[in-house]
Enzyme design. Structure first.
Site, PDB file in Angstrom:
ATOM      1  N   ASP A   1       0.851  -1.183   0.000  1.00 55.08           N
ATOM      2  CA  ASP A   1       0.000   0.000   0.000  1.00 55.08           C
ATOM      3  C   ASP A   1       0.895   1.244   0.000  1.00 55.08           C
ATOM      4  O   ASP A   1       2.056   1.182   0.411  1.00 55.08           O
ATOM      5  CB  ASP A   1      -0.882  -0.035   1.246  1.00 55.08           C
ATOM      6  CG  ASP A   1      -1.758   1.187   1.397  1.00 55.08           C
ATOM      7  OD1 ASP A   1      -2.370   1.602   0.395  1.00 55.08           O
ATOM      8  OD2 ASP A   1      -1.822   1.730   2.515  1.00 55.08           O
TER       9      ASP A   1
ATOM     10  N   ASP B   1      -0.451   5.064   0.707  1.00 52.09           N
ATOM     11  CA  ASP B   1      -0.831   6.116   1.651  1.00 52.09           C
ATOM     12  C   ASP B   1      -0.809   5.604   3.085  1.00 52.09           C
ATOM     13  O   ASP B   1      -1.387   4.559   3.401  1.00 52.09           O
ATOM     14  CB  ASP B   1      -2.222   6.649   1.319  1.00 52.09           C
ATOM     15  CG  ASP B   1      -2.265   7.298  -0.046  1.00 52.09           C
ATOM     16  OD1 ASP B   1      -1.687   8.376  -0.203  1.00 52.09           O
ATOM     17  OD2 ASP B   1      -2.864   6.697  -0.967  1.00 52.09           O
TER      18      ASP B   1
ATOM     19  N   GLU C   1      -2.018  10.787   3.371  1.00 53.84           N
ATOM     20  CA  GLU C   1      -3.097  10.328   2.498  1.00 53.84           C
ATOM     21  C   GLU C   1      -3.176  11.342   1.370  1.00 53.84           C
ATOM     22  O   GLU C   1      -3.588  12.495   1.579  1.00 53.84           O
ATOM     23  CB  GLU C   1      -4.425  10.252   3.249  1.00 53.84           C
ATOM     24  CG  GLU C   1      -4.490   9.185   4.323  1.00 53.84           C
ATOM     25  CD  GLU C   1      -4.624   7.786   3.755  1.00 53.84           C
ATOM     26  OE1 GLU C   1      -5.101   7.647   2.599  1.00 53.84           O
ATOM     27  OE2 GLU C   1      -4.242   6.831   4.460  1.00 53.84           O
TER      28      GLU C   1
ATOM     29  N   ARG D   1     -15.664  11.320  -3.285  1.00 48.35           N
ATOM     30  CA  ARG D   1     -14.607  12.310  -3.088  1.00 48.35           C
ATOM     31  C   ARG D   1     -14.071  12.829  -4.416  1.00 48.35           C
ATOM     32  O   ARG D   1     -13.853  14.038  -4.586  1.00 48.35           O
ATOM     33  CB  ARG D   1     -13.474  11.701  -2.248  1.00 48.35           C
ATOM     34  CG  ARG D   1     -13.820  11.551  -0.783  1.00 48.35           C
ATOM     35  CD  ARG D   1     -12.760  10.765  -0.032  1.00 48.35           C
ATOM     36  NE  ARG D   1     -12.770   9.362  -0.411  1.00 48.35           N
ATOM     37  CZ  ARG D   1     -11.831   8.489  -0.060  1.00 48.35           C
ATOM     38  NH1 ARG D   1     -10.800   8.875   0.663  1.00 48.35           N
ATOM     39  NH2 ARG D   1     -11.927   7.216  -0.427  1.00 48.35           N
TER      40      ARG D   1
ATOM     41  N   SER E   1      -2.201   0.805  -5.063  1.00 52.63           N
ATOM     42  CA  SER E   1      -2.933   1.764  -4.247  1.00 52.63           C
ATOM     43  C   SER E   1      -4.345   1.979  -4.775  1.00 52.63           C
ATOM     44  O   SER E   1      -4.600   1.895  -5.982  1.00 52.63           O
ATOM     45  CB  SER E   1      -2.172   3.109  -4.252  1.00 52.63           C
ATOM     46  OG  SER E   1      -2.931   4.124  -3.634  1.00 52.63           O
ATOM     47  N   GLY E   2      -5.246   2.297  -3.853  1.00 56.08           N
ATOM     48  CA  GLY E   2      -6.580   2.740  -4.236  1.00 56.08           C
ATOM     49  C   GLY E   2      -6.608   4.220  -4.552  1.00 56.08           C
ATOM     50  O   GLY E   2      -7.668   4.780  -4.820  1.00 56.08           O
TER      51      GLY E   2
ATOM     52  N   LYS F   1      -6.205  -5.130  -5.016  1.00 55.74           N
ATOM     53  CA  LYS F   1      -4.890  -5.587  -4.571  1.00 55.74           C
ATOM     54  C   LYS F   1      -4.782  -7.109  -4.622  1.00 55.74           C
ATOM     55  O   LYS F   1      -3.699  -7.649  -4.851  1.00 55.74           O
ATOM     56  CB  LYS F   1      -4.591  -5.038  -3.179  1.00 55.74           C
ATOM     57  CG  LYS F   1      -4.525  -3.517  -3.193  1.00 55.74           C
ATOM     58  CD  LYS F   1      -4.188  -2.913  -1.849  1.00 55.74           C
ATOM     59  CE  LYS F   1      -4.249  -1.385  -1.950  1.00 55.74           C
ATOM     60  NZ  LYS F   1      -3.830  -0.707  -0.720  1.00 55.74           N
TER      61      LYS F   1
ATOM     62  N   ASP G   1      -2.450  -0.496   5.757  1.00 53.82           N
ATOM     63  CA  ASP G   1      -2.976   0.016   7.022  1.00 53.82           C
ATOM     64  C   ASP G   1      -4.483   0.159   7.061  1.00 53.82           C
ATOM     65  O   ASP G   1      -5.062   0.271   8.145  1.00 53.82           O
ATOM     66  CB  ASP G   1      -2.368   1.393   7.311  1.00 53.82           C
ATOM     67  CG  ASP G   1      -2.947   2.467   6.403  1.00 53.82           C
ATOM     68  OD1 ASP G   1      -3.534   3.438   6.926  1.00 53.82           O
ATOM     69  OD2 ASP G   1      -2.827   2.341   5.167  1.00 53.82           O
TER      70      ASP G   1
ATOM     71  N   ASN H   1      -9.255  -1.043   2.922  1.00 51.49           N
ATOM     72  CA  ASN H   1      -9.134  -1.553   1.556  1.00 51.49           C
ATOM     73  C   ASN H   1      -7.937  -2.476   1.378  1.00 51.49           C
ATOM     74  O   ASN H   1      -7.721  -3.007   0.287  1.00 51.49           O
ATOM     75  CB  ASN H   1      -9.067  -0.403   0.553  1.00 51.49           C
ATOM     76  CG  ASN H   1      -7.843   0.464   0.719  1.00 51.49           C
ATOM     77  OD1 ASN H   1      -7.424   0.775   1.842  1.00 51.49           O
ATOM     78  ND2 ASN H   1      -7.245   0.882  -0.386  1.00 51.49           N
TER      79      ASN H   1
END
Length: 325
Positions: A114, A116, A123, A159, A204-205, A249, A272, A275
């Site tokens: 991951d 962020d 983030e 977002r 990453s998302g 992922k 962390d 997701n």
């Protein structure tokens, strides 16, 4: 993109975490290894602490991976609850992470990481929101999504829609230059695993506009993330399909593993947030790094005190095998 000084690591009570997956899903091994990891900034794993731990384990001597920072104890199969209780008593509140793992198959050939709040300390979507004056709208959604309180993909689309109409190329460059800081140990992890033949992927998302530069700066073999769609120089408020959501992922894990003739068990994953749960449950060794509530239950190990070099010590790398980036 130069790295800037990192925030101090939190001081907290020691963490003891054994594999929470069902027993049938755990790797089978006749022997175990207990790994103790402290923050390199504190180096609290001194001789006295190791002697107490050794006595608690019946006199088994440690293999020192890095003085003051990491050590391991080779153990025969035993009762996990008794072992955990012995380690807890021996450490006596010292800020040390503990992992109890099968001794067999520790060295991994694939890293799924991951970005962020894992390989970087921010983030990026929140940094972008703050730069655009949208922090009060976006940050609370991010926090709830990372804690698993709301579904990840709808929260991401919500977002991103708020970014519609903004031109962000210069803003993104400024964030990467001035705001993004690398988590200590990240470059060393990637350099060491690559030097020993492993493949490394930042998945990453978030957005490729951030993962691309970050992956290049750290030294990853590749990166995967979502693409913000644009119209001219301005954002459309949408993502290029398919969106990398909760299963992205795991998809990346299976794709990268199969293309290299590997199995899921050959991979180590770290993250962390909510997701990351599916990935941490799927890899051979799942590591929750400063994990959000609920994430640790999906992982094999929880790291609260060590930096990212903990990923190497968990695999049995000693100081003389580590490549300093």
């Amino acid at each position: 993109m130069p790295a800037t000084p990192s925030r101090p690591l939190r001081a907290a009570a020691p963490t003891f975490y054994l594999n929470a997956r069902p027993a049938a899903e755990r790797p089978m091994s006749s022997n175990l290894v207990a790994v103790l990891i402290a923050s390199p900034a504190a180096s609290v794993l001194d001789e006295a602490l190791l002697k107490r731990t050794s006595r608690a384990l019946g006199g088994v001597g440690p293999r020192i991976l890095k003085p003051g920072v990491a050590a391991e104890f080779a153990l025969e199969a035993g009762d996990a609850a008794e072992l955990r209780a012995s380690l807890a008593a021996a450490l006596g509140g010292a800020p040390v992470d503990v992992a109890v793992l099968p001794a067999e198959g520790r060295r991994k050939r694939l890293l799924i990481a991951d970005m962020d709040s894992t390989f970087i300390e921010q983030e990026c979507i929140d940094e972008l929101a703050e730069a655009l004056g949208l922090a009060q709208l976006i940050a609370p959604i991010t926090q709830r999504a990372m804690r698993g309180e709301i579904a990840f993909e709808p929260a991401l689309r919500e977002r991103v829609a708020l970014f519609k109409g903004f031109a962000v190329d210069d803003v993104t460059a400024a964030i990467l230059r001035d705001r993004v800081t690398f988590t200590p140990g990240g470059r060393t992890v990637v350099a060491t695993m690559r030097a020993h033949g492993a493949y490394t992927a930042l998945v990453s998302g978030g957005f490729t506009s951030f993962t691309g530069p970050v992956a290049a700066a750290i030294g990853f073999d590749e990166n995967r993330a979502n693409v913000l769609e644009t119209e001219g120089e301005r954002l459309r408020g949408t993502l290029l399909e398919p969106v990398l959501g909760l299963q992205a992922k795991v998809v990346a894990l299976d794709d990268l593993a199969s293309s290299r003739g590997l199995k899921r068990a050959d991979a180590i994953g770290v993250g962390d947030g909510a997701n990351d749960i599916a990935m941490l449950s799927a890899v051979g060794l799942g590591v929750g790094f400063r994990p959000k509530p609920g994430v640790a239950e999906a992982a094999d190990v929880r790291i609260d005190h060590g930096d990212l070099t903990a990923l190497l010590y968990l695999q049995g790398y000693a100081e003389d095998e580590i490549t300093t980036a």
